[in-house]
Design a protein around this motif. Sequence first.
Motif, mmCIF file in Angstrom:
data_model
loop_
_atom_site.group_PDB
_atom_site.id
_atom_site.type_symbol
_atom_site.label_atom_id
_atom_site.label_comp_id
_atom_site.label_asym_id
_atom_site.label_seq_id
_atom_site.Cartn_x
_atom_site.Cartn_y
_atom_site.Cartn_z
ATOM 1 N N LYS A 76 0.832 -1.214 0.000
ATOM 2 C CA LYS A 76 0.000 0.000 0.000
ATOM 3 C C LYS A 76 0.858 1.252 0.000
ATOM 4 N N ASP A 77 1.845 1.307 0.872
ATOM 5 C CA ASP A 77 2.687 2.505 0.966
ATOM 6 C C ASP A 77 3.445 2.761 -0.330
ATOM 7 N N ALA A 78 3.970 1.690 -0.912
ATOM 8 C CA ALA A 78 4.716 1.849 -2.161
ATOM 9 C C ALA A 78 3.801 2.310 -3.292
ATOM 10 N N LEU A 79 2.620 1.721 -3.361
ATOM 11 C CA LEU A 79 1.692 2.108 -4.426
ATOM 12 C C LEU A 79 1.195 3.530 -4.246
ATOM 13 N N VAL A 80 0.901 3.923 -3.027
ATOM 14 C CA VAL A 80 0.438 5.289 -2.780
ATOM 15 C C VAL A 80 1.510 6.297 -3.174
ATOM 16 N N ARG A 81 2.744 6.004 -2.825
ATOM 17 C CA ARG A 81 3.824 6.927 -3.209
ATOM 18 C C ARG A 81 3.968 6.983 -4.722
ATOM 19 N N ALA A 82 3.899 5.820 -5.385
ATOM 20 C CA ALA A 82 4.004 5.800 -6.845
ATOM 21 C C ALA A 82 2.857 6.584 -7.486
ATOM 22 N N CYS A 83 1.662 6.437 -6.928
ATOM 23 C CA CYS A 83 0.509 7.179 -7.459
ATOM 24 C C CYS A 83 0.694 8.676 -7.280
ATOM 25 N N LYS A 84 1.190 9.090 -6.134
ATOM 26 C CA LYS A 84 1.436 10.515 -5.901
ATOM 27 C C LYS A 84 2.439 11.062 -6.909
ATOM 28 N N GLU A 85 3.492 10.294 -7.147
ATOM 29 C CA GLU A 85 4.515 10.737 -8.095
ATOM 30 C C GLU A 85 3.953 10.816 -9.511
ATOM 31 N N LEU A 86 3.124 9.826 -9.879
ATOM 32 C CA LEU A 86 2.498 9.865 -11.201
ATOM 33 C C LEU A 86 1.542 11.039 -11.307
#
Length: 467
Positions: A76-86
Amino acid sequence: MAITQVDQRSESDYLGTVQIPHDALYGVNTLRGVENLTVSQRPIGSEREFIRAFALCKWAAALANHDVGILDDAQKDALVRACKELADGQYDAFMVVDFLEGSGGTSTNMNVNEVLANRAQQLLNGKTGVYDRVHPNDHVNRSQSTNDVYPAAMKIAAYALLAPMIEEVHALAASFQRKAGEFGAILHLGRTCMQDAQPMMLGQLFGGYASLTARLASELESVRASLRVLPLGGTAIGTGFGAPKGYKARVYAHLADITGTDFQPAADPFDAMQNLDTFSRVSAELRTCATSLGKIASDLILLSSGPNGGLAELELPAVQAGSSIMPGKVNPVVPMAMVQIGFAVTGNDVCIAQANQAGQLEINHFEPVVADRIYDSIRLLRNGIRLFREKCIDGIRASTSSNERHLLQSTAIATALVPTLGYAKVSAMVRQATAQNMNLLDVLQEQNLLTYDQAVALTRDATALDT
């Protein structure tokens, strides 16, 4: 099969071997989409708000999937960060699928899924392309399908893009209103069917423009609100199959927190998946706005015609030379551009209407062209209206002498004289003026019926609105 992303990596499940660049965050599904479906040469990464909307959907989905126990904390944390960056635009260069791809949005969705999965892999110290910790389908796309996330992202992006465009329409209305006040005392010849009609004030003409433009903004605001209803959570056809219990409520709650907008699920998810009528309505209002402003622009082209052989009642700002061969010629280039925008947005609207009709059974697989055309219309109008206001409307000047001369030399003032002199007498004077090629005001003075000033005063009085 899992694809290991290394130099010269390849995959050959479908149509031969493909090579994925070593530093790419996308994967084989994206590359297949690029190879098979590139037609417009415009990658989805060029539409910033659309990619941001997709990232917001995936972000909310990751949080909701964590809530229902599908993703662990690290995923979850990794995906949320990736989504924020995208969402912030860091990976637009990897959003390479063509906007008009013909897969019904699947290639676009997988482009997003692969980029987010590979970035999450990096954040978890894994290898891109291995997908052992975060998989594009099993994790990024979990509880979703292209069929619900693509149209949801379409709506979220259109909702965001419309806000600054509507602000421009409001600003244009205010500009017209200022001109209405500035030109309020200038007599003007009202025309119908391109013929002299009745007296009015030039300010009244611009007041009408202001009223129309304010109404256009209001209608756009109303239809924009309909974009808050999303198909997200319907997964493939509206049944919600593939999304666990509790997911749908959580994904909308998280989306509201992330965006600050109260997006809502559709009352009937099957309707939401099958139909694009909301986009038809949005497009229709955009077309109405574009063609209505195009009509105003055409008026300005006529009223500023000349300067010697035309009406020359308005003087538009001279923003550039009008001819490469005729020295000193200045053309109404900004209004002309506004007219052309009306043509283009109308064409987009026809395309969107056809795509809406062409949807089949449980989904409409022509969403990509609808997204492409609706965003184009919004962008054309936002930019065009701003230029129309800044480079034309705000700088318009009126020729009091030309406006009053055209009115007072016409027979249009006859209507204003009827209450004082009677219809029969005024009709006889109009016939006399026409037969003798005289000005009607000269006939009045010759017959000692009214002085010039009295006739002008009656004409001004005739233009007053009955409030």
